[in-house]
Design a protein around this motif. Structure first.
Motif, PDB file in Angstrom:
ATOM      1  N   ASN A  18       0.831  -1.212   0.000  1.00 50.02           N
ATOM      2  CA  ASN A  18       0.000   0.000   0.000  1.00 50.02           C
ATOM      3  C   ASN A  18       0.861   1.257   0.000  1.00 50.02           C
ATOM      4  O   ASN A  18       0.568   2.220  -0.707  1.00 50.02           O
ATOM      5  CB  ASN A  18      -0.935   0.015   1.214  1.00 50.02           C
ATOM      6  N   ARG A  19       1.927   1.249   0.774  1.00 45.83           N
ATOM      7  CA  ARG A  19       2.828   2.412   0.829  1.00 45.83           C
ATOM      8  C   ARG A  19       3.445   2.667  -0.538  1.00 45.83           C
ATOM      9  O   ARG A  19       3.504   3.807  -1.006  1.00 45.83           O
ATOM     10  CB  ARG A  19       3.909   2.204   1.887  1.00 45.83           C
ATOM     11  N   GLU A  20       3.906   1.622  -1.195  1.00 43.52           N
ATOM     12  CA  GLU A  20       4.512   1.770  -2.524  1.00 43.52           C
ATOM     13  C   GLU A  20       3.484   2.275  -3.539  1.00 43.52           C
ATOM     14  O   GLU A  20       3.807   3.115  -4.382  1.00 43.52           O
ATOM     15  CB  GLU A  20       5.134   0.453  -2.991  1.00 43.52           C
ATOM     16  N   ARG A  21       2.266   1.768  -3.469  1.00 43.97           N
ATOM     17  CA  ARG A  21       1.215   2.227  -4.377  1.00 43.97           C
ATOM     18  C   ARG A  21       0.879   3.694  -4.115  1.00 43.97           C
ATOM     19  O   ARG A  21       0.653   4.462  -5.051  1.00 43.97           O
ATOM     20  CB  ARG A  21      -0.032   1.351  -4.251  1.00 43.97           C
ATOM     21  N   LEU A  22       0.843   4.068  -2.844  1.00 41.13           N
ATOM     22  CA  LEU A  22       0.581   5.465  -2.501  1.00 41.13           C
ATOM     23  C   LEU A  22       1.689   6.380  -3.028  1.00 41.13           C
ATOM     24  O   LEU A  22       1.417   7.449  -3.573  1.00 41.13           O
ATOM     25  CB  LEU A  22       0.428   5.631  -0.983  1.00 41.13           C
ATOM     26  N   LEU A  23       2.938   5.961  -2.876  1.00 40.69           N
ATOM     27  CA  LEU A  23       4.051   6.773  -3.384  1.00 40.69           C
ATOM     28  C   LEU A  23       3.998   6.896  -4.905  1.00 40.69           C
ATOM     29  O   LEU A  23       4.206   7.981  -5.454  1.00 40.69           O
ATOM     30  CB  LEU A  23       5.395   6.191  -2.951  1.00 40.69           C
ATOM     31  N   ALA A  24       3.720   5.799  -5.589  1.00 42.05           N
ATOM     32  CA  ALA A  24       3.629   5.841  -7.049  1.00 42.05           C
ATOM     33  C   ALA A  24       2.495   6.778  -7.483  1.00 42.05           C
ATOM     34  O   ALA A  24       2.663   7.591  -8.396  1.00 42.05           O
ATOM     35  CB  ALA A  24       3.419   4.436  -7.603  1.00 42.05           C
ATOM     36  N   ALA A  25       1.348   6.664  -6.834  1.00 45.35           N
ATOM     37  CA  ALA A  25       0.216   7.525  -7.167  1.00 45.35           C
ATOM     38  C   ALA A  25       0.536   8.984  -6.845  1.00 45.35           C
ATOM     39  O   ALA A  25       0.191   9.891  -7.620  1.00 45.35           O
ATOM     40  CB  ALA A  25      -1.033   7.075  -6.408  1.00 45.35           C
ATOM     41  N   GLU A  41      -7.487  12.096  -4.264  1.00 43.98           N
ATOM     42  CA  GLU A  41      -7.199  11.578  -5.606  1.00 43.98           C
ATOM     43  C   GLU A  41      -6.001  10.624  -5.550  1.00 43.98           C
ATOM     44  O   GLU A  41      -5.985   9.600  -6.226  1.00 43.98           O
ATOM     45  CB  GLU A  41      -6.928  12.733  -6.577  1.00 43.98           C
ATOM     46  N   ILE A  42      -5.029  10.948  -4.746  1.00 48.86           N
ATOM     47  CA  ILE A  42      -3.866  10.058  -4.590  1.00 48.86           C
ATOM     48  C   ILE A  42      -4.317   8.725  -4.016  1.00 48.86           C
ATOM     49  O   ILE A  42      -3.944   7.665  -4.517  1.00 48.86           O
ATOM     50  CB  ILE A  42      -2.782  10.726  -3.723  1.00 48.86           C
ATOM     51  N   ALA A  43      -5.142   8.756  -2.980  1.00 50.41           N
ATOM     52  CA  ALA A  43      -5.650   7.515  -2.378  1.00 50.41           C
ATOM     53  C   ALA A  43      -6.470   6.727  -3.402  1.00 50.41           C
ATOM     54  O   ALA A  43      -6.326   5.504  -3.519  1.00 50.41           O
ATOM     55  CB  ALA A  43      -6.489   7.831  -1.147  1.00 50.41           C
ATOM     56  N   ARG A  44      -7.309   7.427  -4.162  1.00 52.81           N
ATOM     57  CA  ARG A  44      -8.137   6.759  -5.167  1.00 52.81           C
ATOM     58  C   ARG A  44      -7.267   6.057  -6.207  1.00 52.81           C
ATOM     59  O   ARG A  44      -7.481   4.894  -6.524  1.00 52.81           O
ATOM     60  CB  ARG A  44      -9.060   7.774  -5.850  1.00 52.81           C
ATOM     61  N   ARG A  45      -6.251   6.748  -6.715  1.00 57.21           N
ATOM     62  CA  ARG A  45      -5.384   6.141  -7.737  1.00 57.21           C
ATOM     63  C   ARG A  45      -4.548   4.987  -7.182  1.00 57.21           C
ATOM     64  O   ARG A  45      -4.175   4.088  -7.920  1.00 57.21           O
ATOM     65  CB  ARG A  45      -4.459   7.185  -8.352  1.00 57.21           C
ATOM     66  N   ALA A  46      -4.265   5.055  -5.898  1.00 58.60           N
ATOM     67  CA  ALA A  46      -3.521   3.960  -5.266  1.00 58.60           C
ATOM     68  C   ALA A  46      -4.447   2.799  -4.921  1.00 58.60           C
ATOM     69  O   ALA A  46      -3.988   1.752  -4.455  1.00 58.60           O
ATOM     70  CB  ALA A  46      -2.810   4.456  -4.007  1.00 58.60           C
ATOM     71  N   LEU A  53      -4.131   6.098   3.481  1.00 58.57           N
ATOM     72  CA  LEU A  53      -3.156   7.139   3.157  1.00 58.57           C
ATOM     73  C   LEU A  53      -2.677   7.824   4.430  1.00 58.57           C
ATOM     74  O   LEU A  53      -1.473   7.978   4.639  1.00 58.57           O
ATOM     75  CB  LEU A  53      -3.776   8.164   2.196  1.00 58.57           C
ATOM     76  N   TYR A  54      -3.613   8.210   5.294  1.00 59.48           N
ATOM     77  CA  TYR A  54      -3.244   8.940   6.508  1.00 59.48           C
ATOM     78  C   TYR A  54      -2.521   8.068   7.533  1.00 59.48           C
ATOM     79  O   TYR A  54      -1.770   8.583   8.352  1.00 59.48           O
ATOM     80  CB  TYR A  54      -4.467   9.630   7.122  1.00 59.48           C
ATOM     81  N   ARG A  55      -2.717   6.762   7.490  1.00 64.26           N
ATOM     82  CA  ARG A  55      -1.950   5.881   8.378  1.00 64.26           C
ATOM     83  C   ARG A  55      -0.478   5.875   7.965  1.00 64.26           C
ATOM     84  O   ARG A  55       0.412   5.856   8.796  1.00 64.26           O
ATOM     85  CB  ARG A  55      -2.504   4.456   8.354  1.00 64.26           C
ATOM     86  N   HIS A  61       2.739  17.099   4.352  1.00 63.57           N
ATOM     87  CA  HIS A  61       4.199  17.235   4.407  1.00 63.57           C
ATOM     88  C   HIS A  61       4.886  15.870   4.494  1.00 63.57           C
ATOM     89  O   HIS A  61       5.932  15.657   3.879  1.00 63.57           O
ATOM     90  CB  HIS A  61       4.633  18.128   5.575  1.00 63.57           C
ATOM     91  N   ALA A  62       4.318  14.952   5.238  1.00 62.74           N
ATOM     92  CA  ALA A  62       4.910  13.612   5.337  1.00 62.74           C
ATOM     93  C   ALA A  62       4.918  12.927   3.969  1.00 62.74           C
ATOM     94  O   ALA A  62       5.905  12.272   3.595  1.00 62.74           O
ATOM     95  CB  ALA A  62       4.142  12.766   6.353  1.00 62.74           C
ATOM     96  N   LEU A  63       3.851  13.105   3.209  1.00 63.63           N
ATOM     97  CA  LEU A  63       3.790  12.514   1.871  1.00 63.63           C
ATOM     98  C   LEU A  63       4.762  13.222   0.934  1.00 63.63           C
ATOM     99  O   LEU A  63       5.490  12.576   0.170  1.00 63.63           O
ATOM    100  CB  LEU A  63       2.360  12.585   1.331  1.00 63.63           C
ATOM    101  N   LEU A  64       4.799  14.554   0.986  1.00 65.48           N
ATOM    102  CA  LEU A  64       5.759  15.299   0.167  1.00 65.48           C
ATOM    103  C   LEU A  64       7.189  14.883   0.496  1.00 65.48           C
ATOM    104  O   LEU A  64       8.011  14.703  -0.404  1.00 65.48           O
ATOM    105  CB  LEU A  64       5.599  16.805   0.384  1.00 65.48           C
ATOM    106  N   THR A  65       7.487  14.705   1.779  1.00 62.50           N
ATOM    107  CA  THR A  65       8.825  14.288   2.194  1.00 62.50           C
ATOM    108  C   THR A  65       9.177  12.938   1.585  1.00 62.50           C
ATOM    109  O   THR A  65      10.277  12.746   1.059  1.00 62.50           O
ATOM    110  CB  THR A  65       8.931  14.211   3.734  1.00 62.50           C
ATOM    111  N   ALA A  66       8.246  12.004   1.632  1.00 62.55           N
ATOM    112  CA  ALA A  66       8.510  10.671   1.083  1.00 62.55           C
ATOM    113  C   ALA A  66       8.747  10.729  -0.422  1.00 62.55           C
ATOM    114  O   ALA A  66       9.652  10.072  -0.946  1.00 62.55           O
ATOM    115  CB  ALA A  66       7.346   9.732   1.400  1.00 62.55           C
TER     116      ALA A  66
END
Length: 193
Positions: A18-25, A41-46, A53-55, A61-66
């Motif tokens: 799930n983390r990898e899919r979220l990063l790709a999306a 939209e990011i969660a939907r595409r993932a 996503l929030y977990r 910022h945490a997502l941008l950092t990743a």
């Protein structure tokens, strides 16, 4: 935990996937819509729910950092691979083209990441990129194919300047490559020219 001891393994695999899919999306959606893109939209595409996503990324910022960390680590890995190029100047030239593409596509994302994270501890992306450039430039200088008076910081500044000045050059899409070619002519020592 299930009777056979399988209860803890599967969620870790699912969580990692799930983390990898979220990063790709996120990479895809941020590239299309910029750093203010919809997290839903990011969660939907993932293909996960917003809660997932929030977990993984409790804040934008945490997502941008990743995403920024992933991009910078990839850039630095490419530099490390190019340190083994047959010719030091070829490795440097190829990486500077990769860095220019990175700088052109990451401007808004990195800027938003820096603004949103003001005051928060983060990884030092500038140091990582400078270290990568230093290794490649030093190798080219030792081989006599790059000017000895050139510093890695100056070289990066030149390429970032090209990225910034050509960010909206729809009228001449080849301008960034042309400017980089001129810069590379200046980078190389007279012996190489």
């Amino acid at each position: 935990m299930t009777p056979a001891g399988h209860g803890t393994r599967r969620p870790r695999t699912d969580a990692r996937r799930n983390r990898e899919r979220l990063l790709a999306a996120a990479r895809e959606v941020f590239a299309e819509a910029g750093p203010d893109a919809s997290l839903n939209e990011i969660a939907r595409r993932a293909d996960v729910g917003p809660g997932t996503l929030y977990r993984h990324f409790p804040t934008r910022h945490a997502l941008l950092t990743a995403v920024v960390r992933d991009r910078v680590e990839t850039l630095c890995e490419q530099a490390a691979e190019l340190l083994t190029a047959d010719r030091a100047d070829d490795g440097l030239d190829r990486w500077l083209r990769i860095f220019l593409a990175h700088a052109r596509t990451s401007q808004g994302l990195t800027g938003a990441w820096l603004v949103e994270g003001a005051g928060e501890p983060a990884f030092d992306c500038h140091r990582m990129i400078l270290d990568a450039a230093t290794a490649l430039l030093t190798r080219a200088q030792r081989h006599g194919t790059a000017r000895p008076d050139l510093t890695p910081a100056d070289l990066l500044q030149l390429v970032v300047g090209i990225a910034l000045s050509t960010a909206r050059a729809e009228d001449d899409p080849a301008r960034s490559e042309r400017l980089l070619a001129i810069t590379l002519d200046a980078v190389h020592s007279p012996a190489r020219r």
